[in-house]
Scaffold this motif. Structure first.
Motif, short mmCIF file in Angstrom:
data_model
loop_
_atom_site.label_atom_id
_atom_site.label_comp_id
_atom_site.label_asym_id
_atom_site.label_seq_id
_atom_site.Cartn_x
_atom_site.Cartn_y
_atom_site.Cartn_z
N LYS A 136 -12.93 6.17 -18.43
CA LYS A 136 -12.07 7.15 -17.63
C LYS A 136 -12.73 8.39 -16.95
N ASP A 137 -13.38 8.97 -17.76
CA ASP A 137 -14.01 10.36 -17.19
C ASP A 137 -14.90 10.03 -16.14
N LYS A 138 -15.55 9.01 -16.24
CA LYS A 138 -16.53 8.82 -14.64
C LYS A 138 -15.78 8.35 -13.66
N ILE A 139 -14.79 7.55 -13.78
CA ILE A 139 -13.82 7.13 -12.68
C ILE A 139 -12.95 8.34 -12.21
N LEU A 140 -12.44 9.12 -12.93
CA LEU A 140 -11.56 10.17 -12.68
C LEU A 140 -12.56 11.32 -11.89
N GLU A 141 -13.74 11.67 -12.43
CA GLU A 141 -14.50 12.50 -11.71
C GLU A 141 -15.02 12.04 -10.35
N PHE A 142 -15.59 10.73 -10.31
CA PHE A 142 -15.81 10.34 -9.27
C PHE A 142 -14.78 10.49 -7.97
N ILE A 143 -13.52 10.10 -8.32
CA ILE A 143 -12.21 10.33 -7.39
C ILE A 143 -12.20 11.86 -7.06
N PHE A 144 -12.12 12.63 -7.88
CA PHE A 144 -12.25 14.23 -7.88
C PHE A 144 -13.23 14.58 -6.90
N GLN A 167 -15.00 12.95 -4.77
CA GLN A 167 -15.03 12.47 -3.30
C GLN A 167 -13.90 12.68 -2.58
N LEU A 168 -12.77 13.07 -3.05
CA LEU A 168 -11.66 13.09 -2.42
C LEU A 168 -11.48 14.10 -1.52
N ASP A 169 -12.08 15.26 -1.42
CA ASP A 169 -12.37 16.37 -0.46
C ASP A 169 -12.82 15.83 0.95
N VAL A 170 -13.85 14.96 0.80
CA VAL A 170 -14.60 14.45 2.19
C VAL A 170 -14.14 13.12 2.37
N ASP A 171 -13.70 12.19 1.40
CA ASP A 171 -13.44 10.71 1.75
C ASP A 171 -11.87 10.41 1.43
N ASN A 172 -11.60 9.22 2.21
CA ASN A 172 -10.34 8.77 1.92
C ASN A 172 -10.66 7.49 1.02
N ILE A 173 -9.80 7.55 0.01
CA ILE A 173 -10.14 6.49 -1.09
C ILE A 173 -9.03 5.40 -1.28
N ASN A 204 -12.98 5.58 3.47
CA ASN A 204 -14.29 5.48 3.31
C ASN A 204 -14.89 4.94 2.28
N ILE A 205 -14.05 5.03 1.04
CA ILE A 205 -14.33 4.25 -0.26
C ILE A 205 -13.26 3.42 -0.67
N ILE A 206 -13.73 2.21 -1.23
CA ILE A 206 -12.71 1.20 -1.82
C ILE A 206 -12.96 1.07 -3.26
N TYR A 259 0.91 -1.07 0.03
CA TYR A 259 0.21 -0.11 -0.12
C TYR A 259 0.68 1.23 -0.03
N CYS A 260 0.06 2.45 -0.47
CA CYS A 260 0.86 3.60 -0.64
C CYS A 260 -0.04 4.61 -0.65
N GLU A 261 0.43 5.74 0.07
CA GLU A 261 -0.49 6.91 -0.09
C GLU A 261 0.14 7.83 -1.09
N ILE A 262 -0.69 8.08 -2.10
CA ILE A 262 0.14 8.98 -3.63
C ILE A 262 -0.19 10.55 -2.93
N ILE A 263 -1.27 10.98 -2.81
CA ILE A 263 -1.53 12.32 -2.34
C ILE A 263 -2.52 11.93 -1.07
N SER A 264 -2.54 13.08 -0.29
CA SER A 264 -3.30 12.79 0.90
C SER A 264 -4.80 12.50 0.72
N GLY A 265 -5.11 11.18 1.48
CA GLY A 265 -6.36 10.61 1.37
C GLY A 265 -6.53 9.92 0.20
N LEU A 266 -5.52 9.69 -0.65
CA LEU A 266 -5.60 8.97 -1.96
C LEU A 266 -4.56 7.69 -1.94
N TRP A 267 -5.09 6.45 -1.61
CA TRP A 267 -4.17 5.27 -1.51
C TRP A 267 -4.16 4.48 -2.65
N VAL A 268 -3.02 3.69 -2.92
CA VAL A 268 -3.08 2.40 -3.82
C VAL A 268 -2.73 1.43 -2.99
N GLY A 269 -3.36 0.14 -3.44
CA GLY A 269 -2.81 -1.15 -2.77
C GLY A 269 -3.13 -2.30 -3.73
#
Length: 136
Positions: free
Chosen positions: A68-76, A78-84, A30-32, A3-13
């Motif tokens: 791509k657009d749906k995925i990236l927009e979803f992350i964008f 949610q990221l202000d309020v959720d850790n992903i 909050n979101i997987i 696992y690795c936190e790439i930017i604050s609140g956005l993790w990959v694993g």
């Protein structure tokens, strides 16, 4: 387990960290986003999103292009309020690639710089895919 936190609140694993309930709780995930076809989600109270990729993104590049657009927009959105946590089979290829195209689109990072920037977080991340495949 990777696992690795790439930017604050956005993790990959990888799939092992996705199933690690203590990690999910300690990092307020909050979101997987599960980028596997059949690996089950952990039994935790989080929002669960599946993007059904095989273990090789090149087999699913059209699926990513179409969504791509749906995925990236979803992350964008949610990221202000959720850790992903974005998980893929090994945590080193598909999930970091999604974060890479996210950073190019929303972080205004140049395509030629994104690989180096992400690998500063963890040099095990490979990012073997060509981000020029996408109109960003």
């Amino acid at each position: 387990m990777f696992y690795c936190e790439i930017i604050s609140g956005l993790w990959v694993g990888d799939i092992d960290i996705m199933l690690h309930k203590k990690f999910i709780k300690e990092n307020n995930i909050n979101i997987i986003i599960n980028c596997t076809q059949q690996i089950a989600f952990p039994e935790v109270d989080v929002k669960k999103v599946r993007i059904p990729f095989s273990d090789r993104l090149e087999n699913d590049i059209d699926l990513l292009k179409q969504n791509k657009d749906k995925i990236l927009e979803f992350i964008f959105n949610q990221l202000d309020v959720d850790n992903i946590l974005i998980c893929c089979y090994d945590g080193l290829n598909i999930s970091p690639f999604i974060v890479a195209i996210f950073l190019i689109k929303y972080g205004e990072i140049k395509k030629e710089d994104v690989r180096t920037i992400i690998r500063t977080k963890n040099n095990s991340i490979t990012l073997d895919y060509d981000n020029n495949l996408f109109d960003l």
